[in-house]
Design a protein around this motif. Structure first.
Motif, PDB file in Angstrom:
ATOM      1  N   GLN B  33       0.837  -1.187   0.000  1.00  0.00           N
ATOM      2  CA  GLN B  33       0.000   0.000   0.000  1.00  0.00           C
ATOM      3  C   GLN B  33       0.878   1.245   0.000  1.00  0.00           C
ATOM      4  O   GLN B  33       1.972   1.235   0.545  1.00  0.00           O
ATOM      5  CB  GLN B  33      -0.901   0.008   1.239  1.00  0.00           C
ATOM      6  CG  GLN B  33      -1.816  -1.201   1.332  1.00  0.00           C
ATOM      7  CD  GLN B  33      -2.511  -1.290   2.654  1.00  0.00           C
ATOM      8  OE1 GLN B  33      -2.837  -0.281   3.280  1.00  0.00           O
ATOM      9  NE2 GLN B  33      -2.745  -2.510   3.112  1.00  0.00           N
ATOM     10  N   TYR B  35       0.743   5.485   0.782  1.00  0.00           N
ATOM     11  CA  TYR B  35       0.037   6.568   1.456  1.00  0.00           C
ATOM     12  C   TYR B  35       0.803   7.869   1.230  1.00  0.00           C
ATOM     13  O   TYR B  35       2.019   7.866   1.059  1.00  0.00           O
ATOM     14  CB  TYR B  35      -0.049   6.307   2.969  1.00  0.00           C
ATOM     15  CG  TYR B  35      -0.880   5.122   3.361  1.00  0.00           C
ATOM     16  CD1 TYR B  35      -0.407   3.818   3.203  1.00  0.00           C
ATOM     17  CD2 TYR B  35      -2.147   5.291   3.906  1.00  0.00           C
ATOM     18  CE1 TYR B  35      -1.173   2.722   3.567  1.00  0.00           C
ATOM     19  CE2 TYR B  35      -2.919   4.207   4.284  1.00  0.00           C
ATOM     20  CZ  TYR B  35      -2.424   2.922   4.115  1.00  0.00           C
ATOM     21  OH  TYR B  35      -3.193   1.856   4.480  1.00  0.00           O
ATOM     22  N   PHE B  45      -4.567   7.144   2.309  1.00  0.00           N
ATOM     23  CA  PHE B  45      -4.386   5.968   1.459  1.00  0.00           C
ATOM     24  C   PHE B  45      -4.454   6.365  -0.007  1.00  0.00           C
ATOM     25  O   PHE B  45      -5.365   7.084  -0.428  1.00  0.00           O
ATOM     26  CB  PHE B  45      -5.474   4.943   1.789  1.00  0.00           C
ATOM     27  CG  PHE B  45      -5.522   3.767   0.873  1.00  0.00           C
ATOM     28  CD1 PHE B  45      -6.511   3.652  -0.095  1.00  0.00           C
ATOM     29  CD2 PHE B  45      -4.578   2.759   0.980  1.00  0.00           C
ATOM     30  CE1 PHE B  45      -6.564   2.565  -0.937  1.00  0.00           C
ATOM     31  CE2 PHE B  45      -4.616   1.659   0.142  1.00  0.00           C
ATOM     32  CZ  PHE B  45      -5.622   1.557  -0.817  1.00  0.00           C
ATOM     33  N   GLN B  48      -3.537   0.283  -3.352  1.00  0.00           N
ATOM     34  CA  GLN B  48      -3.050  -1.025  -2.932  1.00  0.00           C
ATOM     35  C   GLN B  48      -2.745  -1.840  -4.178  1.00  0.00           C
ATOM     36  O   GLN B  48      -3.545  -1.871  -5.114  1.00  0.00           O
ATOM     37  CB  GLN B  48      -4.111  -1.734  -2.086  1.00  0.00           C
ATOM     38  CG  GLN B  48      -3.724  -3.158  -1.685  1.00  0.00           C
ATOM     39  CD  GLN B  48      -4.778  -3.815  -0.818  1.00  0.00           C
ATOM     40  OE1 GLN B  48      -4.859  -3.557   0.373  1.00  0.00           O
ATOM     41  NE2 GLN B  48      -5.586  -4.675  -1.418  1.00  0.00           N
ATOM     42  N   PHE B  88       4.633   7.183   1.945  1.00  0.00           N
ATOM     43  CA  PHE B  88       4.937   5.976   2.697  1.00  0.00           C
ATOM     44  C   PHE B  88       4.456   4.747   1.926  1.00  0.00           C
ATOM     45  O   PHE B  88       3.380   4.758   1.335  1.00  0.00           O
ATOM     46  CB  PHE B  88       4.199   5.971   4.048  1.00  0.00           C
ATOM     47  CG  PHE B  88       4.669   7.011   5.025  1.00  0.00           C
ATOM     48  CD1 PHE B  88       3.975   8.205   5.161  1.00  0.00           C
ATOM     49  CD2 PHE B  88       5.762   6.782   5.836  1.00  0.00           C
ATOM     50  CE1 PHE B  88       4.378   9.169   6.078  1.00  0.00           C
ATOM     51  CE2 PHE B  88       6.186   7.742   6.755  1.00  0.00           C
ATOM     52  CZ  PHE B  88       5.491   8.934   6.872  1.00  0.00           C
ATOM     53  N   LEU B 100       0.274  -3.689   9.471  1.00  0.00           N
ATOM     54  CA  LEU B 100       1.154  -3.182   8.429  1.00  0.00           C
ATOM     55  C   LEU B 100       2.551  -2.890   8.967  1.00  0.00           C
ATOM     56  O   LEU B 100       2.706  -2.402  10.091  1.00  0.00           O
ATOM     57  CB  LEU B 100       0.584  -1.906   7.811  1.00  0.00           C
ATOM     58  CG  LEU B 100      -0.729  -2.042   7.045  1.00  0.00           C
ATOM     59  CD1 LEU B 100      -1.194  -0.676   6.568  1.00  0.00           C
ATOM     60  CD2 LEU B 100      -0.569  -2.990   5.862  1.00  0.00           C
TER      61      LEU B 100
END
Lengths: 114, 112
Positions: B33, B35, B45, B48, B88, B100
């Motif tokens: 994922q 971010y 977010f 993904q 991130f 995570l």
């Protein structure tokens, strides 16, 4: 749809005091995660709650604790505050589902310990 | 233990230049994922990726998941000042998809 909410926005405490931070997840989300983000640093995982139970905790001392309520909201408690606890505390929620792992963050609580 | 590493830590570009950040995991990931956290904000977010070799695009952002599912990249074409922030990547902990493991992030600054 309302997002993740956190309160208070800012919190100023004195060393040795206790702090309580609150988080309300997105409606329907059962998992709540707490992270600490010190200034300019990455996300440090604190705690994960799901269905009212603590599922995992990060490498933080026991004075960091919390709970999740029946409505899935959550509380983070920090006892015996130390100066280095000053940071942004972020709460995130996620939805349990096949292939659904993303986390949605609240605006955070800025904790300052003096 | 399982780690997710991101490089570079910081990147400073002129507006209009391209930008790429790389994410490398010590273990094979079931998904990865991405971010974005704007200055003074909270992580949001972005996307993904699940499949080996997957490529997804969001306007000027291109996300890739490596064939071995151990690395990923985010490429921004023709950066704009609105791209400023920290990016991130995060992948699930082995054996526990709900937790995570986060990279330390890449901070992007864009000169107008």
């Amino acid at each position: 749809e309302a997002g993740v909410t956190q309160s208070p926005t800012h919190l100023i405490k004195t060393r040795g005091q206790q702090a309580t931070l609150r988080c309300s997840p997105i409606s329907g989300h059962t998992s709540v995660y707490w992270y600490q983000q010190a200034l300019g640093l990455g996300l440090q995982f604190l705690l994960w709650y799901d269905e009212g139970e603590e599922r995992n905790r990060g490498n933080f001392p026991p004075r960091f604790s919390g709970r999740q309520f029946p409505n899935y909201s959550s509380e983070l408690n920090v006892n015996a505050l130390e100066l280095e606890d000053s940071a942004l505390y972020l709460c995130a929620s996620s939805l349990v589902g096949a292939g659904s792992y993303e986390q949605y963050f609240g605006p955070g609580t800025r904790l300052t310990v003096t | 233990g399982q780690q997710v590493m991101q490089i570079p830590q910081y990147q400073h570009v002129q507006e209009g230049e391209d930008f790429t950040t790389y994410c490398n995991s010590s273990t094979t990931l079931s998904n990865i994922q991405w971010y974005k956290q704007r200055p003074g904000g909270h992580p949001v977010f972005l996307i993904q990726l699940v499949k080996s070799g997957e490529v997804k695009k969001q306007k000027r952002l291109t996300f890739q998941f490596g064939e071995a599912k151990k690395n990923s990249s985010l490429h921004i074409t023709a950066t704009q000042t609105t791209d400023v922030g920290t990016y991130f990547c995060a992948g699930p902990k082995a054996g526990n998809n709900r937790k995570l493991i986060w990279g330390l992030g890449t901070s992007l600054a864009v000169n107008p």
